[in-house]
Enzyme design. Structure first.
Site, PDB file in Angstrom:
ATOM      1  CB  CYS A 167      -0.976  -0.041   1.169  1.00 16.63           C
ATOM      2  SG  CYS A 167      -2.392   1.074   0.960  1.00 16.63           S
ATOM      3  CG  HIS A 190      -3.759  -3.592   3.493  1.00 11.49           C
ATOM      4  ND1 HIS A 190      -2.627  -3.141   4.124  1.00 11.49           N
ATOM      5  CD2 HIS A 190      -4.291  -2.517   2.847  1.00 11.49           C
ATOM      6  CE1 HIS A 190      -2.478  -1.847   3.874  1.00 11.49           C
ATOM      7  NE2 HIS A 190      -3.467  -1.452   3.104  1.00 11.49           N
TER       8      HIS A 190
END
Length: 486
Positions: A328, A428
């Site tokens: 991310c 994630h």
């Protein structure tokens, strides 16, 4: 009345843990129960089934209830990007950034969203377990309070107070908190729970007797200190422990605004992995895998890394054959540039990235919130995975054209370097699933290594059951029966 609110004398008193444990206990007894936290401030978050964003603790509590997470379970989430500013998320969707004083004035509006979500949950469930935030005795925050007694009064919800005896001062915490409440708020408190007790209960009994006599309120239970209890963290970073048979050394730098570090729980708990969280001002220890984690303020965190000589540290790590993974915000840092023309995460501006991948990231107001599934291939082996995306950036460049992670919706994600040494992704939760975890560990290590299977979901549910067993044993049985019949 089908609700109960758990408030704490301090942050980290055990509110999230008690709600999760009570939720699992009631769920096992057949009670239709749901969690609720009016306002949360956390950088660890989860994507809900209805496509929104809530605090990680409420997602865990939903699991304890046997439910899919929903935005009504945490209608206000604050994600700090500086010491005085935060992104404000209402019922799962960002409404923008606010400075602290601006948000304080906005809370009267946020209260309506809180009450709307709470009303919907009350109609659907036999019992709603509500978690407070911080302490109800913060005098400077009492005006327009929506997180503690302000909510309890508006919703007419009974309250229990929990305090952490392991830190010391438990009686002062409980009595002092009670004294700082208004008469109506004080009457709303139905009893106390003492958390994290070590030792012989007989030595504590005289203090408990005094507390009940002085306040006129019962002690509903004393919860023992549960060693090695694993539950998804709301914010606190739990250091990994060196394993006797570790095969893989993993390092994660602790960024000033690190987010979703629950990505690494499976690594921290895996018996063959030594996970170390390293302060960015410290030396980088020798490791097999270095992971750049998510961030709520990517440019500021990258600047902090550069000021602490991490460009040189990363280059040295790669030169010696180490693997590098960016997740991310960490993925965005690995590209050519990070552009924030609208000031999504601070003052508008652009910044050069680490330059290890050919892509550029532009931050945009519309946040990507997706639960995803798919398959990835590394080193000739493939694995199915599931996870979630939660980011403001859009990354574009030649390094992303093929992608590593093939999603079920026909799109792809991520990049890998030509030599296979550097990997990046927006997804994630990749380590949470046994086969995906095994393949990622295989990529990061000696190809001849044999990996034990580790299933984080199984481990999590075992811990929730352990917690519920403990509460069943140490909380007042008569009170638990009353709670069950709400």
């Amino acid at each position: 009345m089908n609700c109960l609110m758990v408030q704490g004398t301090t942050s980290d008193a055990g509110k999230s843990t008690l709600v999760a444990g009570l939720a699992r206990l009631l769920n096992r007894r057949g009670v239709k129960v749901a969690p609720f936290k009016p306002q949360n401030m956390a950088l660890n978050s989860a994507v809900t089934a209805d496509g929104g964003e809530i605090g990680r603790a409420q997602a865990l509590q939903a699991i304890a209830c046997g439910l899919a997470a929903h935005t009504d379970m945490n209608p206000v989430l604050l994600k700090p990007f500086s010491d005085v500013g935060a992104q404000v998320i209402i019922q799962g969707q960002s409404i923008g950034n606010m400075q602290a004083l601006d948000y304080h004035a906005y809370k009267a509006t946020a209260q309506q969203a809180v009450l709307d979500s709470f009303t919907r949950l009350k109609k659907q469930y036999q019992c709603v377990l509500v978690e407070g935030a911080g302490s109800p005795a913060e005098i400077n925050l009492r005006d327009n309070d929506i997180a503690n007694m302000g909510f309890a009064e508006a919703a007419d919800c009974p309250v229990i107070l929990i305090a952490d005896i392991d830190k010391g001062g438990v009686f002062a915490h409980l009595v002092g908190t009670l004294e700082l409440l208004s008469p109506s708020e004080r009457a709303r408190v139905k009893g106390f729970v003492v958390n994290r007790f070590r030792g012989d209960l007989a030595l504590l009994q005289s203090g408990l007797d005094w507390l009940e006599e002085y306040t006129g309120k019962p002690v509903l239970g004393v919860i023992p200190y549960l060693h090695d209890l694993y539950l998804d963290a709301e914010d606190a970073i739990h250091a990994g422990q060196v394993q006797e048979q570790d095969l893989l050394n993993v390092v994660v730098p602790v960024l000033p605004r690190i987010s979703n570090h629950t990505d690494f729980d499976a690594l921290r708990l895996h018996p063959q992995v030594n996970l170390q969280y390293v302060a960015i001002g410290d030396a980088l220890p020798a490791c097999d895998l270095l992971v750049l984690p998510g961030s709520k303020n990517v440019r500021a965190d990258l600047q902090a890394l550069l000021e602490n000589n991490w460009q040189k540290k990363l280059n040295r790590h790669l030169r010696y054959g180490g693997k590098l993974l960016g997740i991310c915000g960490g993925m965005q840092m690995l590209g050519q540039a990070i552009n924030d023309p609208e000031g999504i995460e601070g003052p508008p501006g652009n910044m050069a990235g680490l330059g290890l991948f050919d892509y550029v990231t532009t931050l945009k107001a519309n946040k990507t919130l997706n639960n995803v599934r798919g398959e990835f291939q590394l080193g000739g082996c493939s694995a199915l995975f599931s996870g979630y995306e939660i980011h403001c950036g859009v990354s574009v460049g030649s390094a992303l054209e093929k992608g590593v992670f093939q999603l079920d919706n026909g799109t792809h994600d991520g990049a890998i370097s030509a030599d296979g040494q550097i990997l990046s992704t927006y997804i994630h939760g990749l380590f949470d699933h046994p086969k995906a975890l095994e393949q990622l560990l295989q990529w990061a290590s000696d190809a001849s290594a044999q990996w034990q299977e580790f299933d984080l979901d199984v481990h999590r549910n075992n811990q929730l059951n352990r917690l519920a067993d403990t509460l069943e044993q140490h909380l007042n049985a008569e009170w638990l029966m009353q709670l069950e019949s709400l």
